[in-house]
Design an enzyme around this catalytic site. Structure first.
Site, mmCIF file in Angstrom:
data_model
loop_
_atom_site.group_PDB
_atom_site.id
_atom_site.type_symbol
_atom_site.label_atom_id
_atom_site.label_comp_id
_atom_site.label_asym_id
_atom_site.label_seq_id
_atom_site.Cartn_x
_atom_site.Cartn_y
_atom_site.Cartn_z
ATOM 1 N N LYS A 160 36.001 44.680 40.899
ATOM 2 C CA LYS A 160 36.856 43.544 41.296
ATOM 3 C C LYS A 160 36.966 42.676 40.045
ATOM 4 O O LYS A 160 36.272 41.678 39.879
ATOM 5 C CB LYS A 160 36.226 42.816 42.489
ATOM 6 C CG LYS A 160 37.230 41.920 43.222
ATOM 7 C CD LYS A 160 36.681 41.475 44.552
ATOM 8 C CE LYS A 160 37.486 40.325 45.138
ATOM 9 N NZ LYS A 160 38.856 40.642 45.511
HETATM 10 C C1 LIG Z 1 42.943 44.765 45.702
HETATM 11 C C2 LIG Z 1 42.099 44.559 46.909
HETATM 12 N N1 LIG Z 1 41.970 45.560 47.787
HETATM 13 C C3 LIG Z 1 41.233 45.425 48.895
HETATM 14 C C4 LIG Z 1 40.571 44.248 49.177
HETATM 15 C C5 LIG Z 1 39.736 44.126 50.407
HETATM 16 O O1 LIG Z 1 38.377 44.110 50.054
HETATM 17 P P1 LIG Z 1 37.304 43.380 50.965
HETATM 18 O O2 LIG Z 1 37.521 43.879 52.334
HETATM 19 O O3 LIG Z 1 36.003 43.823 50.424
HETATM 20 O O4 LIG Z 1 37.552 41.932 50.848
HETATM 21 C C6 LIG Z 1 40.677 43.183 48.294
HETATM 22 C C7 LIG Z 1 39.965 41.924 48.543
HETATM 23 O O5 LIG Z 1 38.926 41.687 48.007
HETATM 24 C C8 LIG Z 1 41.448 43.334 47.131
HETATM 25 O O6 LIG Z 1 41.578 42.331 46.263
#
Ligand SMILES: Cc1ncc(COP(=O)(O)O)c(C=O)c1O
Length: 307
Positions: A160
């Site tokens: 991330k």
């Molecule tokens: C690009 C992306 N995909 C998917 C997600 C969903 O991830 P999570 O469920 O861990 O928040 C996020 C959010 O964090 C994101 O930024």
């Protein structure tokens, strides 16, 4: 943004307004930072962070991927988030969004980042529905993006990482400029990858289908949704989806920490199902809210209460 009293920075709580950084901070120029998005819910027993461990682990995994050495351990970072929420407790009247970030500070210029100082900050503020209450209740309008999701040959999507989000930002901007609420990005083979900040599911003939992790962040909400769905006796298939399969799906929805479970009512001017939040989507959404709000004892281990 609803400001709170304190921000945690490099081991100390400091006043919100003083959490600033130098204009020559390395991250500001070259984009290397990693962050998390975690929610804390105002449950009947007070504020509770949902899946603190998993989010903190992903933060440290992200740092490892982009070669940033975190000066703080998993345990220290978990404690810091709890400490911050405790300190700001009186400021919060509703649900809170927590944003830890590990970034490169002031002192080194040029692309080689290895000798740049590493800073860590955590902010947490009250934040409601990311895609709006109306969207949460009745579904959103989505556009297939003209931007391909960052391909795995060039980007490291398991991190991330701040730099990955230029792609998401452009896709989101394009979707909004075209009168939609969110973007759906395809991978470089043309299969559905994810939203600009969410994972994606469709429902066909009572079965849940969601893309594999190859071209998505390893989403914590997606994992929770799959767990809840299996508990409800639903079958879940993780496989590739094409955009035209979405057009003929019975239901579709996004999942994410910020987006929670948000129904999709339209993609590229094709109405999904009956054009409303689908029945199964609603059921899963309710079950998800029960879990994060501490109403389902089976999942209580995912909550860290702030006393
Ligand atoms: C690009 C992306 N995909 C998917 C997600 C969903 O991830 P999570 O469920 O861990 O928040 C996020 C959010 O964090 C994101 O930024």
């Amino acid at each position: 943004m609803k400001e709170a009293k304190y921000i945690w920075k490099d081991g100390k709580l400091i006043p919100w307004a003083e959490a600033t950084t130098h204009i020559l901070s390395h991250t500001l120029h070259y984009g290397n930072a990693v962050f998390e998005g975690t929610r804390a819910y105002m449950t009947k027993k007070g504020l509770a962070i949902f899946r603190l461990k998993e989010h903190t682990k992903r933060l440290l995994d992200s740092a490892k991927i982009v070669c940033i050495k975190s000066p703080f351990t998993q345990d220290e970072l978990e404690k810091a988030q709890v400490e911050l929420l405790k300190a700001n407790k009186d400021e919060y009247k509703g649900n809170v969004y927590i944003r830890p970030i590990i970034y490169l500070g002031y002192g080194v210029m040029g692309l080689n980042h290895i000798n740049a100082p590493v800073n860590v900050a955590i902010a947490a503020w009250e934040w409601g529905a990311y895609l709006g209450e109306e969207g949460l209740n009745n579904g959103i309008k989505v556009k297939t993006s003209s931007f391909v999701r960052n391909p795995t040959k060039s980007f490291m999507g398991k991190a991330k990482a701040a730099a990955n989000y230029l792609n998401s930002q452009m896709a989101k901007h394009e979707a909004l400029a075209c009168g939609c609420d969110e973007a759906l990005l395809l991978d470089d083979n043309g299969f559905v990858a994810e939203g600009s900040g969410e994972c994606f599911f469709i429902v066909r003939n009572g079965k849940l289908i969601t893309p594999p992790y190859d071209n998505t962040l390893e989403s914590i909400t997606q994992a929770t949704t799959i767990e809840i769905a299996k508990d409800m006796g639903l079958s879940v298939e993780q496989r590739r989806i094409t955009r035209d399969e979405v057009y003929i799906a019975d239901e579709a929805f996004f999942t994410g920490t910020a987006a929670e479970i948000t129904p999709v009512r339209e993609l590229d001017a094709r109405v999904i199902g009956n054009g409303k939040a689908g029945d199964l989507t609603k059921k899963l959404q309710q079950a998800y809210f029960d879990v994060v709000n501490g109403e389902n004892p089976k999942y209580s281990h995912y909550l860290t209460y702030i006393d």
